[in-house]
Each structure stands twice: as C-alpha cells, then as structure tokens.
Design an enzyme around this catalytic site. Structure first.
Site, PDB file in Angstrom:
ATOM      1  CG  HIS A 321      69.523 -39.636  78.016  1.00  0.00           C
ATOM      2  ND1 HIS A 321      68.247 -39.856  77.541  1.00  0.00           N
ATOM      3  CD2 HIS A 321      70.217 -40.733  77.665  1.00  0.00           C
ATOM      4  CE1 HIS A 321      68.198 -41.028  76.945  1.00  0.00           C
ATOM      5  NE2 HIS A 321      69.370 -41.582  76.996  1.00  0.00           N
ATOM      6  CE  LYS A 407      67.784 -63.958  50.955  1.00  0.00           C
ATOM      7  NZ  LYS A 407      67.523 -62.892  49.997  1.00  0.00           N
ATOM      8  CG  ASP A 411      69.634 -53.714  66.294  1.00  0.00           C
ATOM      9  OD1 ASP A 411      70.358 -52.732  66.544  1.00  0.00           O
ATOM     10  OD2 ASP A 411      69.141 -54.428  67.181  1.00  0.00           O
ATOM     11  CB  THR A 446      64.066 -47.241  76.857  1.00  0.00           C
ATOM     12  OG1 THR A 446      64.396 -46.926  78.224  1.00  0.00           O
ATOM     13  CG2 THR A 446      64.402 -46.079  75.955  1.00  0.00           C
TER      14      THR A 446
END
Length: 614
Positions: A321, A407, A411, A446
C-alpha cells in the site's frame, strides 16, 4: 470514457494521453486555520463529555489566538505549500510517517487484497495465471507508454502520478525508513513466479515478441512441475516480518553471498509477482484470508502487485500500500477481470513456439544463521496471524439499486449501517475513519472523512429506541446522511481536519514545545480509529479487505454492488475494548451489521411513500 469538456487545460507537452492534464491539476491547498479548528470542534463534540469538550475548546482557543503558535505553524505550512520545488506539501511527510517509517509488518497492517470471482473457463492454475498475466501486461503497456486514459471525478481529471509505482517497483527494507524503488519497465520484462516457496524468473518476451497466453500457460505449468512437491526454505516470509528485523535479515542475506544480490535484484526489478499457491480455499472466509496473507511463505510482500492463483483455480490480488492507494490497483484488477470475462483481451497466437527457454529458478545461498532467522520470521508470522480474525458478510438482500430508490447516498447509507451496528454491539459511537480520495490535486492521496457526527449519534440512538416512530427514525437517518455527505465533500476537496492538523504538527521545529491542542487527550482519541472503513467496488470481485488499524477496533472494507452489499471485517481475536472482552468479536460485529442492514431495509421499505416526503 473521457468526459466531453473538462475545465482542466491540456498540457500539449505531456509524455502521453495519460498525463495530458497532470501538470495543470491544482496543488493541494492548505485550508484556513479557523475553518479547520471549527470543523475539528464539531467532529469531537459527539465523542466527548461536556467537561472534556470544554478543555478541548480552550486548547483550540489558545492555538488560534493572534500571535500564537497556531498562526505561526499555519504560516510555515502555507510557505511550504507555496514552495515551487514542492509539488504537494504533504507527500513526503505522509509517505514516510504513514508508510515507509512504519515498522510493524506490512502484511495484516498495511497490505490489502481483492478476491476475484471464479473463472469457469479457466479452472487450472497455469491457465488462469496465464490469462491474468496477459491482461496485466496489456495494462502495463498502456501505463508505461502513457496511453492509459486518465481517471475522472465529476467530469474532471484526477492525478495519475501514482501509476509510476505500479509496475517494476518494490519497497526496500531500510532503517529508519524503507525506500521506494522503481526500475526500468522496458528493460525489465520478466515476472517472478513463486511456487512451493521457490522463486522462478519467467521472461514475458522472447525474440522481441511477447509470450502468448498459451505460451505463458506452458511456462507456469513448467514452474509447477519444476517446483515439485518439496517446499523450499521460505525466504519470502522475511518480507512479512517487522521492518527493522527484515532490514537486518536483508543485509545479512546480501552479505552472505554475492549471488544473493543478483537474485534479490531479479525479484525487486520484476514487473510483478505471480504466486502459484498450493492452498485450496473453499469458503468465502477461507478465500479472503488466503488472499490477505496465505501461509506467509509463498509470497514477496514488498512487491506492490502480487497476483495469487490457488490450486483449485481461484484467484486474487494482494497490494503493498505504501506508494499507491487502492483506487489505482482497483482499476488494474477491474481491467483484468472485466477484460477476461468479456473476451476483450488479446491472447496472441494459440500455437506455442517451440524451444521457449524454461523458467529459471532463483536460489538464495543460505547459511545456518540465515536459516534460523527465517525460522524466527515464520514463528512470528504464525503468532501474528493467530491473533487475527477475518470474516465476510455477503449480504444479498439489496444493494445500490434499492438504496437509490430510498433516495439515499449508497455510501452514506452503508456508513450509517456500520454506525448502527457498532452502537448495537457497544452502546456508544466511537471515532470512525472513512477514506476519501484527494486525487483531484497533484500527487493527492487521501483525506479522512470523519463519519461520527452529532447527527449520526442521534440517529443510532433513536434507531434503538423501541418507542420512536418510523417517521422520526427516517428524519434522523436523513440528517445523519446529510452530515456524512457534507463532510465527505469537504474531505475530497482537501478541506478535512486530519491532514491539515498533521501538516501543522509537522511544521513544529524539533525543539519546539507542542501546543496544548496536540497534547489534549481528545486529539489522540478522536483519531484512534475504532472503525477504519473504506469502499471499493467491482461486480467482478468476491472479496476486498485489509486489517484493522488499532487492536481495539475493526477494519471494515465494503463493496456496494447493484443488488448486494459485501462487508469484510477484520479484528484481533478476543477483542478487548475499554476493559471489556468480546470473544469472537469479529463475528458478533458481522451479525450486528447484518441486523442493521435488515432494520434499515425494513424501515425504509415500509415507509417508502412517507419517507419520500421528508
């Protein structure tokens, strides 16, 4: 597919289409000090008692005071961001402190995996390995020739810089921080196959022509045959060790015999690694654990790309990573799986050339001390793995399609299901990390999206109130979803709390006394990620995951498919949180997530007409 008219200007001097927007992407901004501190107070409020919150408020006030240290640290950070020699003010600090300087083993704590769905046309290991290799080499060609189409977010291109670390790269163990090493992708056309702990060089080009899939299948079968049934001494397990111990072992390995340096160079310079495992995982849990770490021996964990093919034809991927986040490797793996499933990959001639040189086994020259060192690394690996649990919830009741009918943001909906599950199990909300990508900025990686809010706490509490009405519960859910969505929007625009505070802290001079803000217990607590969560989704994956980041927390990787949800849950065995033990805590939490999803489905399905008005 590229959008019609991105606002980002094209660089006509770019090396190729992949980088045509790269130089014109905005630089990572430094948020305003006032905004970050106000946001910080808002995020810690639901986590603290009123007395603790007052202390934190005071620490923020001192930090922000005119002429105070906070203002000076902000000035230094802005100066760093404006330095024309620095592309991204955070990049060097983040790479070192989050990854290269991290000394715990990469496997479990840093690495991540994707588990592929079965390929019904390719059930033999050599056949599946060959097809995956051909697809990966097609993707490599697009990357190294800069022909790959850039990625986009909301119609605008995002940073493609991390792709330079994808192929022919390796993490090199060093003290006090490891080093990233990138090698010439045109000179180094070989890959490494590992079988029975033995390393083999497989050349992918012969007489100037890339091997066809049939030829690669022949070569992988040769590796399997050459490796035989007797396992070799597992030098690869050293890469699963504590980084300082591996650094010492690597130095000893290189010093033991000059040939070892040549072997190491072949592995480190390879395009990628193909692990031909003799394991046969059957259940989803077994499969995910096998992709996550396997037996620790038939691997080289420092390579960013390892494709894993099991004896029963199952396959997956493991990523290191440090230099590259999962969005880039997800695209690579999606390309491979989708291309093979839809027959989009060019496999070359179906007639293998005669007299292809066989794969060459690479053999490390070991002495007794090195063999003892390897045994210690094996023992430490076994002890580490024995402490961890991982399980998968494959939730088939609904997915993205139904959530959109509610609606709701898919996520956000899943984040709230995780929050509700945690509250069901522990009776409290605790700090939660969700990964938000900042790749709209040059060399962006990130930012933390802090999921817990006053609104999310109100939501989980009302959901557990047997007397609350459905209308009140739905109203609370919508408020929590709105707060989650707003914070995620700030995170992907590099306006979150965590990276800015990280930058300010790194702007302290070595002898400077840290301000009260950084010594306040709330600062450490609010970034102690009891829940570390992230989403990557592919209809071609049957698993995706990684380990927890703290040993009293969970790692929750999830996929939101069209008609299903999948959660990969990892934690330590016999989990202990704030003095209380939870035997089989990973499996308890899995059940809580399932219950939370069921409750939200039932709540919104029953109230579809009513909730649409709220």
């Amino acid at each position: 597919m590229a959008p019609a008219n991105p606002k980002t200007p094209v660089d006509t001097n770019a090396a190729g289409p992949m980088l045509r927007y790269q130089k014109n992407l905005p630089k990572l901004p430094v948020p305003s000090l006032k905004d970050t501190l106000q946001k910080y107070l808002k995020t810690v409020h639901p986590l603290l008692t009123p007395e603790e919150y007052k202390e934190t408020e005071q620490a923020v006030k001192e930090f922000e005071a005119p002429g105070g240290l906070g203002q000076e640290l902000q000035r230094r950070l802005v100066a760093r961001a404006n330095d024309p020699k620095i592309v991204n003010w955070m990049e060097e600090w983040w790479l070192d402190q989050a990854y290269m300087g991290y000394r715990d083993p990469v496997v479990v704590y840093v690495s991540y995996f994707f588990a592929y769905k079965d390929d019904k046309l390719r059930k033999l290991p050599a056949k599946r390995a060959a097809a995956i290799t051909t697809a990966a080499l097609e993707f490599k060609k697009q990357v190294v020739q800069y022909q790959l189409e850039p990625e986009y977010a909301k119609g605008e291109p995002i940073c493609m810089d991390s792709y330079k670390y994808m192929f022919n790269n390796c993490r090199i163990a060093k003290k006090p921080s490891d080093l990233p090493a990138t090698f010439d992708p045109f000179k180094n056309t070989h890959i490494i196959a590992i079988r029975k702990n033995k390393f083999f060089v497989v050349e992918t080009v012969h007489d100037g022509v890339q091997l066809s899939t049939d030829e690669l299948e022949q070569q992988f079968q040769r590796v399997i045959d050459q490796a035989g049934d007797i396992k070799g001494i597992p030098v690869g397990v050293l890469t699963a060790w504590n980084r300082d111990k591996w650094t010492d072992a690597r130095d000893a390995l290189l010093a033991a015999n000059p040939l070892n340096k040549q072997v190491m160079e072949k592995i480190e310079t390879a395009s990628f690694v193909v692990c031909l495992d003799d394991l046969t995982p059957k259940t989803r849990d077994e499969f995910c654990r096998a992709c996550w770490h396997g037996d620790g021996r038939n691997r080289y964990f420092d390579k960013p790309l390892q494709f894993i093919i099991f004896e029963n034809g199952k396959a997956g991927f493991m990523g290191e990573h440090s230099c590259m986040d999962g969005t880039a490797t997800c695209r690579l793996n999606e390309y491979i799986c989708n291309g093979l499933a839809k027959n989009l990959i060019h496999h070359g001639s179906n007639k293998a050339r005669a007299h292809l040189p066989p794969p060459q086994e690479l053999t490390f020259i070991l002495n007794r001390k090195l063999e003892e060192t390897i045994k210690m690394a094996e023992n430490d690996f076994e002890a580490l793995i024995a402490k961890h649990e991982m399980t998968v919830l494959a939730y088939q009741s609904f997915g993205k399609n139904l959530i959109k009918k509610f609606k709701c943001s898919p996520d956000g909906f899943v984040q709230m299901a995780i929050q509700l599950a945690y509250y069901k199990m522990f009776g409290v909300s605790r700090p939660t990390y969700e990964s938000g990508q900042t790749r709209k900025f040059q060399h962006g990686r990130t930012e933390t999206s802090r999921t817990v809010s006053d609104e999310s706490v109100a939501f989980v509490k009302i959901m557990e109130d047997p007397y609350a009405s459905n209308e009140a519960k739905i109203r609370a859910l919508r408020a929590a979803l709105k707060a989650q969505g707003q914070y995620m929007a700030t995170a992907i625009n590099a306006q979150g709390v965590d990276r800015h505070l990280f930058g300010l802290k790194n702007s302290l001079k070595p002898n400077e006394e840290p301000p009260t803000l950084f010594k306040d217990p709330a600062y450490a607590y609010s970034s102690h990620w009891y829940l570390s969560t992230s989403q990557l989704t592919s209809e071609h994956f049957d698993g995706y995951g990684w380990g927890q980041v703290v040993n009293d927390g969970f790692g929750v990787a999830y996929m939101i498919k069209n008609n299903a949800l999948q959660f990969n849950i990892a934690s330590v065995k016999d989990l202990e949180v704030h003095g209380k033990k939870y035997v089989n805590g990973t499996f308890q939490f899995k059940q809580c997530i399932e219950d939370a999803c069921d409750e939200l489905r039932d709540l919104l399905t029953v109230e579809l007409p009513a909730q649409a008005k709220l």
